[in-house]
Design a protein around this motif. Structure first.
Motif, PDB file in Angstrom:
ATOM      1  N   ILE A  30      50.400  35.279  35.308  1.00  0.00           N
ATOM      2  CA  ILE A  30      49.750  35.214  36.608  1.00  0.00           C
ATOM      3  C   ILE A  30      49.226  33.803  36.814  1.00  0.00           C
ATOM      4  O   ILE A  30      48.675  33.192  35.903  1.00  0.00           O
ATOM      5  N   SER A  31      49.443  33.278  37.993  1.00  0.00           N
ATOM      6  CA  SER A  31      49.008  31.924  38.326  1.00  0.00           C
ATOM      7  C   SER A  31      47.555  31.976  38.803  1.00  0.00           C
ATOM      8  O   SER A  31      47.264  32.573  39.831  1.00  0.00           O
ATOM      9  N   LEU A  32      46.650  31.342  38.036  1.00  0.00           N
ATOM     10  CA  LEU A  32      45.220  31.405  38.325  1.00  0.00           C
ATOM     11  C   LEU A  32      44.609  30.018  38.415  1.00  0.00           C
ATOM     12  O   LEU A  32      45.148  29.056  37.876  1.00  0.00           O
ATOM     13  N   MET A  33      43.453  29.955  39.056  1.00  0.00           N
ATOM     14  CA  MET A  33      42.653  28.729  39.083  1.00  0.00           C
ATOM     15  C   MET A  33      41.749  28.738  37.848  1.00  0.00           C
ATOM     16  O   MET A  33      41.537  29.781  37.230  1.00  0.00           O
ATOM     17  N   GLY A  34      41.181  27.596  37.523  1.00  0.00           N
ATOM     18  CA  GLY A  34      40.339  27.477  36.335  1.00  0.00           C
ATOM     19  C   GLY A  34      39.111  28.369  36.379  1.00  0.00           C
ATOM     20  O   GLY A  34      38.731  28.980  35.384  1.00  0.00           O
ATOM     21  N   THR A  35      38.475  28.464  37.557  1.00  0.00           N
ATOM     22  CA  THR A  35      37.268  29.293  37.647  1.00  0.00           C
ATOM     23  C   THR A  35      37.596  30.776  37.519  1.00  0.00           C
ATOM     24  O   THR A  35      36.769  31.559  37.056  1.00  0.00           O
ATOM     25  N   GLU A  36      38.822  31.169  37.902  1.00  0.00           N
ATOM     26  CA  GLU A  36      39.237  32.568  37.735  1.00  0.00           C
ATOM     27  C   GLU A  36      39.365  32.907  36.257  1.00  0.00           C
ATOM     28  O   GLU A  36      38.937  33.979  35.812  1.00  0.00           O
ATOM     29  N   VAL A  37      39.940  32.002  35.482  1.00  0.00           N
ATOM     30  CA  VAL A  37      40.091  32.238  34.041  1.00  0.00           C
ATOM     31  C   VAL A  37      38.726  32.334  33.379  1.00  0.00           C
ATOM     32  O   VAL A  37      38.484  33.201  32.538  1.00  0.00           O
ATOM     33  N   LYS A  38      37.792  31.464  33.789  1.00  0.00           N
ATOM     34  CA  LYS A  38      36.446  31.517  33.218  1.00  0.00           C
ATOM     35  C   LYS A  38      35.748  32.819  33.572  1.00  0.00           C
ATOM     36  O   LYS A  38      35.060  33.405  32.735  1.00  0.00           O
ATOM     37  N   ALA A  39      35.918  33.301  34.793  1.00  0.00           N
ATOM     38  CA  ALA A  39      35.330  34.586  35.189  1.00  0.00           C
ATOM     39  C   ALA A  39      35.958  35.725  34.395  1.00  0.00           C
ATOM     40  O   ALA A  39      35.262  36.671  33.993  1.00  0.00           O
ATOM     41  N   LEU A  40      37.261  35.640  34.125  1.00  0.00           N
ATOM     42  CA  LEU A  40      37.938  36.677  33.341  1.00  0.00           C
ATOM     43  C   LEU A  40      37.487  36.652  31.886  1.00  0.00           C
ATOM     44  O   LEU A  40      37.398  37.695  31.247  1.00  0.00           O
ATOM     45  N   ARG A  41      37.211  35.480  31.360  1.00  0.00           N
ATOM     46  CA  ARG A  41      36.708  35.393  29.984  1.00  0.00           C
ATOM     47  C   ARG A  41      35.357  36.079  29.850  1.00  0.00           C
ATOM     48  O   ARG A  41      34.987  36.515  28.768  1.00  0.00           O
ATOM     49  N   MET A  42      34.616  36.161  30.944  1.00  0.00           N
ATOM     50  CA  MET A  42      33.354  36.894  30.948  1.00  0.00           C
ATOM     51  C   MET A  42      33.599  38.406  31.042  1.00  0.00           C
ATOM     52  O   MET A  42      32.668  39.199  30.972  1.00  0.00           O
ATOM     53  N   VAL A  64      43.308  42.297  44.152  1.00  0.00           N
ATOM     54  CA  VAL A  64      42.691  42.350  42.826  1.00  0.00           C
ATOM     55  C   VAL A  64      41.419  41.515  42.898  1.00  0.00           C
ATOM     56  O   VAL A  64      41.458  40.371  43.338  1.00  0.00           O
ATOM     57  N   HIS A  65      40.313  42.095  42.493  1.00  0.00           N
ATOM     58  CA  HIS A  65      39.024  41.425  42.634  1.00  0.00           C
ATOM     59  C   HIS A  65      38.626  40.729  41.331  1.00  0.00           C
ATOM     60  O   HIS A  65      38.391  41.386  40.322  1.00  0.00           O
ATOM     61  N   ILE A  66      38.590  39.408  41.378  1.00  0.00           N
ATOM     62  CA  ILE A  66      38.057  38.600  40.280  1.00  0.00           C
ATOM     63  C   ILE A  66      36.842  37.892  40.870  1.00  0.00           C
ATOM     64  O   ILE A  66      36.996  37.005  41.718  1.00  0.00           O
ATOM     65  N   PRO A  67      35.626  38.285  40.472  1.00  0.00           N
ATOM     66  CA  PRO A  67      34.433  37.715  41.105  1.00  0.00           C
ATOM     67  C   PRO A  67      34.316  36.209  40.855  1.00  0.00           C
ATOM     68  O   PRO A  67      34.882  35.678  39.911  1.00  0.00           O
ATOM     69  N   GLU A  68      33.550  35.557  41.724  1.00  0.00           N
ATOM     70  CA  GLU A  68      33.361  34.120  41.583  1.00  0.00           C
ATOM     71  C   GLU A  68      32.678  33.802  40.264  1.00  0.00           C
ATOM     72  O   GLU A  68      31.851  34.574  39.779  1.00  0.00           O
ATOM     73  N   TYR A  69      33.047  32.664  39.699  1.00  0.00           N
ATOM     74  CA  TYR A  69      32.435  32.198  38.457  1.00  0.00           C
ATOM     75  C   TYR A  69      31.011  31.749  38.766  1.00  0.00           C
ATOM     76  O   TYR A  69      30.786  30.964  39.687  1.00  0.00           O
ATOM     77  N   VAL A  70      30.048  32.261  38.002  1.00  0.00           N
ATOM     78  CA  VAL A  70      28.637  32.027  38.285  1.00  0.00           C
ATOM     79  C   VAL A  70      28.284  30.547  38.273  1.00  0.00           C
ATOM     80  O   VAL A  70      27.567  30.062  39.139  1.00  0.00           O
ATOM     81  N   GLN A  71      28.796  29.796  37.309  1.00  0.00           N
ATOM     82  CA  GLN A  71      28.471  28.383  37.204  1.00  0.00           C
ATOM     83  C   GLN A  71      29.457  27.480  37.943  1.00  0.00           C
ATOM     84  O   GLN A  71      29.443  26.275  37.766  1.00  0.00           O
ATOM     85  N   TRP A  74      31.713  23.885  44.221  1.00  0.00           N
ATOM     86  CA  TRP A  74      32.516  23.999  45.432  1.00  0.00           C
ATOM     87  C   TRP A  74      33.987  24.267  45.125  1.00  0.00           C
ATOM     88  O   TRP A  74      34.754  24.636  46.015  1.00  0.00           O
ATOM     89  N   THR A  75      34.401  24.122  43.862  1.00  0.00           N
ATOM     90  CA  THR A  75      35.791  24.383  43.487  1.00  0.00           C
ATOM     91  C   THR A  75      36.029  25.854  43.160  1.00  0.00           C
ATOM     92  O   THR A  75      37.111  26.208  42.706  1.00  0.00           O
ATOM     93  N   ASN A  76      35.049  26.709  43.370  1.00  0.00           N
ATOM     94  CA  ASN A  76      35.182  28.126  43.059  1.00  0.00           C
ATOM     95  C   ASN A  76      36.291  28.770  43.899  1.00  0.00           C
ATOM     96  O   ASN A  76      36.651  28.274  44.962  1.00  0.00           O
ATOM     97  N   HIS A  77      36.788  29.897  43.444  1.00  0.00           N
ATOM     98  CA  HIS A  77      37.885  30.605  44.097  1.00  0.00           C
ATOM     99  C   HIS A  77      37.341  31.716  45.003  1.00  0.00           C
ATOM    100  O   HIS A  77      36.189  32.111  44.886  1.00  0.00           O
ATOM    101  N   THR A  78      38.197  32.229  45.870  1.00  0.00           N
ATOM    102  CA  THR A  78      37.832  33.404  46.665  1.00  0.00           C
ATOM    103  C   THR A  78      38.189  34.645  45.855  1.00  0.00           C
ATOM    104  O   THR A  78      39.261  34.710  45.237  1.00  0.00           O
ATOM    105  N   PRO A  79      37.328  35.663  45.835  1.00  0.00           N
ATOM    106  CA  PRO A  79      37.524  36.796  44.929  1.00  0.00           C
ATOM    107  C   PRO A  79      38.799  37.617  45.137  1.00  0.00           C
ATOM    108  O   PRO A  79      39.390  38.085  44.182  1.00  0.00           O
ATOM    109  N   ARG A  80      39.250  37.811  46.374  1.00  0.00           N
ATOM    110  CA  ARG A  80      40.396  38.686  46.623  1.00  0.00           C
ATOM    111  C   ARG A  80      41.605  37.935  47.184  1.00  0.00           C
ATOM    112  O   ARG A  80      42.316  38.456  48.038  1.00  0.00           O
TER     113      ARG A  80
END
Length: 156
Positions: A30-42, A64-71, A74-80
């Protein structure tokens, strides 16, 4: 940094096996942004409303809902947002013909890390009728009762 070993499940769609007949499964990248991977690691994600669509010869995972990375900043992703699935052309073409048939769709079953990379297990499914769902629940209850009775018999 050492590579992760084995499979670490992030999220699973347990309701999918109840609502659909699973005909075939694939493991896809799956093609993801960096903040999505960090949110998934949580360990935070939800596959409940997720489905995949074939559009222009590519497979896209939607809802598919991957919530925004807390930390994240402005480079954060949109959840859905729509996320591209990485599959071979032959696999996409094989499923594209089947999805055109009525009642067939593609749903995600599991989202997990394997070897440090995020993978998603997708399935080609056909919707169950209401009586099929009731029948499956009844079979599961009967199996549990039989196992319970056998274990009580063995413990005596």
């Amino acid at each position: 940094m050492p590579r992760e070993e084995g499979r670490k499940v992030i999220a699973s769609n347990r309701k999918a096996r109840h609502d659909y007949h699973v005909l075939d499964t694939y493991e896809a990248g799956i093609s993801l942004m960096g903040t999505e991977v960090k949110a998934l690691r949580m360990g935070r994600a939800s596959l409940v409303d997720g489905f995949a669509q074939i559009d222009g010869g590519e497979v896209w995972l939607e809802h598919v809902h991957i919530p925004e990375y807390v930390q994240g900043t402005w480079t954060n992703h949109t959840p859905r947002r729509k996320r591209k699935l990485l599959l071979h052309r032959a696999e996409i073409d094989k499923w594209a013909g089947k999805v055109r048939e009525s009642g067939m769709s593609i749903v995600p079953l599991q989202l997990y890390f394997e070897g440090g990379r995020v993978k998603v297990e997708i399935a080609l499914v056909k919707g169950k009728k209401e009586y099929d769902k009731r029948h499956a629940l009844r079979e599961r209850q009967d199996r549990r009762e039989a196992e319970r009775a056998m274990s009580l018999r063995q413990n005596r």
